[in-house]
Design a protein around this motif. Structure first.
Motif, PDB file in Angstrom:
ATOM      1  N   ALA A 119      -9.291  -0.502  -6.202  1.00 36.73           N
ATOM      2  CA  ALA A 119      -9.289  -0.476  -4.992  1.00 36.73           C
ATOM      3  C   ALA A 119     -10.721  -0.069  -4.727  1.00 36.73           C
ATOM      4  O   ALA A 119     -11.489  -0.197  -3.567  1.00 36.73           O
ATOM      5  CB  ALA A 119      -8.511   0.484  -4.178  1.00 36.73           C
ATOM      6  N   ASP A 168      -3.118   0.610  -3.935  1.00 29.92           N
ATOM      7  CA  ASP A 168      -2.548  -0.721  -3.641  1.00 29.92           C
ATOM      8  C   ASP A 168      -1.852  -1.395  -4.898  1.00 29.92           C
ATOM      9  O   ASP A 168      -2.383  -1.588  -5.798  1.00 29.92           O
ATOM     10  CB  ASP A 168      -3.650  -1.808  -3.403  1.00 29.92           C
ATOM     11  N   ARG A 196       0.767  -1.263  -0.022  1.00 32.21           N
ATOM     12  CA  ARG A 196      -0.016   0.051   0.189  1.00 32.21           C
ATOM     13  C   ARG A 196       0.736   1.274   0.147  1.00 32.21           C
ATOM     14  O   ARG A 196       1.659   1.512   0.923  1.00 32.21           O
ATOM     15  CB  ARG A 196      -1.036  -0.020   1.304  1.00 32.21           C
TER      16      ARG A 196
END
Lengths: 218, 519
Positions: free
Chosen positions: B502, B492, B432
């Motif tokens: 996401a 991500d 992340r």
């Protein structure tokens, strides 16, 4: 230093630039251009057969770039002093070339007087970065680059323009005074601000006063 | 009064009272009685019977033939047959009849026929009772209809139903579900366990939840896959309720399944659509970056070396001039040099904006550092770049994306924020990645973004948001008047280094509402 001339080799893939550079250097009394290369390979070949003190190295050459050429050249002849001569002043190019062992870096835009200055400086065993590049690099991580080598220089004309700006004249007025196009005055003003890292007329005026270019007067 | 007479009068009174009670009872029970003389066909009717047949007493008692005229054709036959049977066998008979009354109403009667024999044992008379059973009959019909409807609903409703015993054995299942799955009832009921109705994946899920279900008693809208007999899959939503005995032991369960194919299909299409959109926007970014790269390098290659050569040539020219000429010409040479320098710088700025050479040569962080440096020279705004918490290797398209967002943020800040400092913080935890860009400028009220009359940071923010979200990231903004602005983008980055969506495509719809809080 003895009276012996300094032997210089040039490497650049742009022929016009190479010619102009050679013409510039050959007029210098203490300089002998011993070889001119269009590629990194050619430069290595020259260095293998001729005495070379300083190599002026373009970075953006095809096949083998200036950084790789510097590495190989110094592996072959560690005593040669390399000066980067490049259109790029991006920090990473400069840092990589210095890490490869180069002693100087001059942008092509400043290649005239600045390159001669660089040659004389590295000849004395010091490092030289032209003002444009020095501004970029000193702001970065390199603590071993002395800051005082990078005093920006302005031309006589730029001094004239700066003085008139500091005295409160408009571009049009300055253009009349100097018999220039107003757009040329604007160009000078931009160049001055860029060179001196100043961003407003107030800062320009302050600089002019501090450096004796103008005086505070009524 | 002689005793006999009194007795007689008493008994007569008692008889009258009893008869009255009978009539009353007959009226309440909608029942009448009758007698039929076998040989003459003459009848006698109780008063209540007249009412049942809506026959005026003025018409007198009908004979058998006339009485039979009240019945439907079918009932006439049945009634005759019943009379003859009673006569022939000497046993009582019971039957139900359909009556068509003079008013046109249809009624149902239940009649009991009792044969009466004479001294020789011959059946000479029939007598009996007739009751109006219309209401019961209609109620029965209604009940049958309702029962049928309920059964039909259970069997053919557009949902699957089944019931399980305590061990999970199927004890009841409806036609719809059998049809869905391609089974015959006999193959399933009492033979198959509920788990066998589902795909292996759903079976595992079912196994996990069944124990809890036996305790909690409710399952609601579980996403399950029915396994057809032919091996194919049908997506369903499953809801179940459990039945417990008085001691709280699980004894059975009932389940309803609804066909979820359409929704599932829609969901798949939506996901595919979102993925396509993200792919497309990544592709577009790649194409755009490639074009910019090509253009920047063409512009550079065709101008910079020439300008450099020109500059050197001018230097050479100046040096070739006789010293006496120099003072007059030097300013002109300076002008020429200045024009060259400005042109060179201009082209370098254009190339950097198009596609910084450093981005391809050294990657995101050096490119942002250089850009920040150039930005500072141009605007005087200090940019602090903090990458101490950043340890990722990023694919070039993600680097381009982040560089562009940073570039846009800085440009926006220079235009609107009146800031002195900008802080760019790049960090990652696992896959992340977070980039925050904060300034100490004037800020603004995000709820009044894009209102007319003011220069607004809105367009730049929308561009950043779109860049982030179309690539599958999240974008948030925090700003208040007089307290600066912070944007935050989150991605991500999968293990393969590819950006993973996401958010769903539907989330993109809420356009320009900018969340003001951090998450």
């Amino acid at each position: 230093m003895t009276n012996a001339k300094v032997h210089i080799a040039l490497a650049d893939d742009h022929r016009m630039f190479l010619h102009a550079l050679r013409a510039l250097l050959e007029k210098e009394p203490g300089i002998d251009v011993v070889g001119v290369a269009g590629t990194g390979e050619e430069l290595l070949a020259i260095a293998a057969h001729k005495p070379v003190d300083i190599a002026c190295m373009d970075i953006g050459m095809p096949a083998m770039n200036g950084i790789e050429t510097t590495r190989r050249l110094l592996a072959l002849r560690p005593n040669i002093k390399v000066i980067g001569v490049s259109a790029f002043s991006d920090r990473q190019f400069v840092l990589d070339l210095l890490n490869a062992g180069a002693r100087g870096y001059v942008t092509k835009a400043e290649a005239g007087e600045e390159l001669l200055r660089a040659i004389h400086t590295v000849q004395l065993g010091k490092t030289y970065l032209c003002p444009d590049v020095a501004a970029t690099v000193t702001n970065a991580l390199l603590d071993n680059v002395p800051r005082d080598i990078a005093t920006p220089r302005i031309t006589a004309r730029e001094r004239q323009v700066l003085q008139l700006i500091a005295e409160g004249h408009t571009s049009v007025r300055i253009a009349e005074r100097l018999h220039l196009a107003a757009s040329t005055v604007e160009v000078h003003r931009r160049n001055i601000m860029r060179k001196l890292d100043l961003h407003s007329v107030a800062e320009l005026t302050k600089y002019a006063i501090r450096n004796g270019i103008t005086t505070i007067s009524g | 009064m002689p005793r006999e007479l009194v007795d007689y009068r008493d008994s007569e009174e008692a008889l009258r009272a009893s008869e009255a009670r009978l009539h009353e009872a007959q009226a309440v029970g909608r029942m009448g009685d009758w007698e039929l003389d076998r040989d003459t066909g003459s009848m006698s009717w109780s008063p209540q019977l007249f009412r049942l047949f809506e026959r005026s007493s003025a018409l007198g008692t009908p004979d058998l033939n006339e009485a039979l005229g009240y019945y439907s054709l079918e009932s006439v036959e049945l009634t005759r047959a019943a009379f003859w049977a009673a006569i022939d066998t000497g046993n009582r008979r019971e039957l139900e009849q359909t009556v068509l009354l003079p008013s046109g109403a249809e009624r149902y009667h239940a009649t009991t026929i009792v044969p009466v024999k004479d001294g020789s044992g011959r059946v000479c008379k029939l007598y009996g009772t007739t009751q109006d059973i219309t209401e019961r009959k209609l109620a029965e019909q209604e009940l049958r209809r309702k029962t049928y409807e309920i059964e039909d609903l259970y069997q053919n409703a557009p949902c699957g139903y089944y019931s399980l015993d305590a061990n999970g054995l199927i004890i009841r299942i409806n036609d719809t579900q059998l049809r869905w799955q391609g089974y015959e009832r006999e193959e399933v009921v009492g033979r198959m366990h509920a788990a066998e109705l589902f795909s292996p994946a759903s079976r595992a899920l079912f196994g996990q939840v069944f124990r809890t279900f036996k305790r909690m008693g409710v399952l609601h809208n579980m996403d399950m896959e029915l396994l057809r007999k032919d091996g194919s899959i049908l997506n369903v939503l499953m809801s179940s309720t459990a039945i417990f005995d008085a001691q709280g032991n699980f004894v059975a369960s009932r389940t309803v399944l609804s066909d979820n194919t359409d929704r599932k299909q829609l969901e798949l299409e939506r996901t595919a659509h979102a993925t396509r959109l993200a792919d497309l926007s990544r592709h577009m970014v790649d194409v755009q970056e490639n074009e910019r790269r090509k253009f920047a390098s063409a512009l550079h290659d065709h101008t910079s070396p020439n300008l450099a050569a020109l500059q050197l040539t001018l230097t050479n020219l100046a040096r070739a001039l006789p010293p006496a000429a120099l003072p007059g010409l030097q300013p002109l040479l300076d002008d020429a040099q200045a024009l060259l320098l400005d042109t060179t710088s201009g082209i370098r700025d254009i190339c950097t904006n198009l596609r910084p050479a450093t981005l391809d040569y050294a990657g995101l962080i050096p490119a942002v550092q250089d850009y920040a440096q150039q930005f500072r020279l141009r605007t005087g705004i200090e940019v602090h770049l903090d990458t101490a918490d950043f340890t990722m290797q990023l694919p070039s398209n993600v680097q381009s994306l982040l560089f562009r967002i940073a570039q846009e943020a800085l440009t926006n800040c220079a235009k609107h924020a009146r800031a002195r400092n900008i802080r760019i913080h790049l960090s990652n935890r696992d896959t992340r990645l977070v980039m925050r860009i904060a300034d100490d400028g004037v800020g603004f009220d995000p709820h009044h973004l894009g209102e007319a009359g003011t220069t607004s940071p809105g367009i730049g923010l929308i561009t950043m948001r779109e860049r982030a979200e179309f690539a599958g990231g999240r974008f948030s903004l925090r700003s208040h008047p007089q307290s600066g602005t912070e944007i935050k983008v989150t991605f991500d980055v999968g293990r393969s280094g590819v950006l993973r969506p996401a958010r769903r495509a539907s989330d993109f719809a809420n356009g320009t509402t900018l969340p003001t809080g951090t998450q």
